[in-house]
Write an enzyme that holds these catalytic residues in place. Structure first.
Site, mmCIF file in Angstrom:
data_model
loop_
_atom_site.group_PDB
_atom_site.id
_atom_site.type_symbol
_atom_site.label_atom_id
_atom_site.label_comp_id
_atom_site.label_asym_id
_atom_site.label_seq_id
_atom_site.Cartn_x
_atom_site.Cartn_y
_atom_site.Cartn_z
ATOM 1 N N SER A 1 0.912 -15.088 -6.540
ATOM 2 C CA SER A 1 0.753 -13.734 -7.061
ATOM 3 C C SER A 1 1.496 -12.763 -6.128
ATOM 4 C CB SER A 1 -0.734 -13.398 -7.198
ATOM 5 O OG SER A 1 -0.916 -12.246 -7.987
ATOM 6 N N LYS B 1 -11.578 9.923 -18.487
ATOM 7 C CA LYS B 1 -11.873 9.837 -17.052
ATOM 8 C C LYS B 1 -12.893 8.753 -16.719
ATOM 9 C CE LYS B 1 -10.769 11.744 -13.970
ATOM 10 N NZ LYS B 1 -9.723 11.378 -12.987
#
Length: 290
Positions: free
Chosen positions: A103, A155
């Site tokens: 990764s 949000k």
């Protein structure tokens, strides 16, 4: 007389002896850090990298990578810093994978002009992952009410204490695809002409050293000392580059705040954060059976 004086000088200081500086990059990649769990980030490694590349008589710089991944941003920043220094100093970079370069760890490894791994090293995992927990049912059972107030309807996206919304998941997956494409483009750029035509290459799958070489993800199978001596001669010396020592001989840990006379609440918060970071890193290593 000259030969006698030369023998009295330590090998690493003799001009005729190739000296290869080594920078070790180990651990989970993250912008944060704690006293219990120092982070592998650009801030943490930039000084050591600059010192390694500043050694004028070094014919190359060796980077040892042992990381299961982490932040894609910090991974790319470290990769970019290595490449910038390599181009500025006109030095080739040799990357050596230890237990795992997967990764984000593999993204950093791509900074190498050549990548070398042990036969048992874990290589690859070219993908993007996000994981978490949902607690909205649990807090209901214990009689806790979640109250959230926002200016901006998105949000509270993926708030773990609220039910998951399909549109939030779709947005996250689109974001992951963008990051994944950036990763894939970098692999194709750096491994141009070397990659095998394999459908699993960019699926997040990972492989051991020999198979990774067959797929074109690395260049050689071997170890650092053996490879360096084969490339630069039996007299070649490896020099580990670390952070400069402080006033009392202790090396500072970038991104880590000392406890000193800190408030007990701050100490507890940092310790808790360090424990969570340690658990997160343990989970990352466990993905690769390590």
């Amino acid at each position: 007389m000259t030969n006698m004086l030369t023998r009295l000088v330590p090998a690493r200081y003799r001009k005729s002896t190739p000296l290869i500086p080594v920078v070790r990059l180990r651990g989970m990649i993250s912008a944060g850090g704690s006293p219990l769990q120092p982070a592998l980030s650009l801030a943490a490694v930039s000084t050591a990298l600059e010192r390694a590349f500043s050694i004028k008589r070094a014919p190359a710089v060796a980077i040892s990578v042992n990381s299961p991944g982490g932040s894609p941003v910090q991974s790319r920043l470290i990769y970019k810093r290595i490449r910038d220094l390599a181009e500025e100093e006109k030095k080739p970079v040799l990357v050596f994978a230890e237990d795992v370069a997967a990764s984000g760890g593999y993204m950093i490894a791509l900074a190498g002009d050549e990548i070398i791994a042990d036969p048992s090293s874990i290589i690859g995992s070219i993908g993007v992952i996000a994981a978490g927990f949902g607690f909205h049912e649990a807090i209901g059972k214990i009689g806790v009410e979640r109250r959230v107030y926002t200016a901006g309807q998105n949000k509270s996206t993926l708030d773990p204490f609220q039910p998951e919304k399909e549109e939030d998941v779709e947005h996250l997956k689109a974001l992951q695809l963008d990051v994944h494409e950036t990763f894939i483009d970098l692999v194709k750029q750096r491994r141009d002409g070397k990659l095998a035509d394999d459908p699993d290459l960019f699926t997040g799958r990972f492989w051991a050293g020999e198979k990774a070489k067959a797929l074109g993800l690395i260049d050689h199978v071997g170890d650092m000392r053996g490879f360096v001596r084969e490339r630069f001669g039996d007299k070649a010396q490896l020099k580990l580059v670390t952070l400069p020592r402080g006033l009392f001989g202790r090396r500072p840990q970038p991104g880590v705040t000392g406890f000193g006379n800190a408030d007990p609440g701050l100490i507890a918060a940092q310790a808790a954060g360090g424990l969570l970071s340690a658990l997160e890193e343990r989970a990352l290593w466990n993905r690769y059976g390590l």
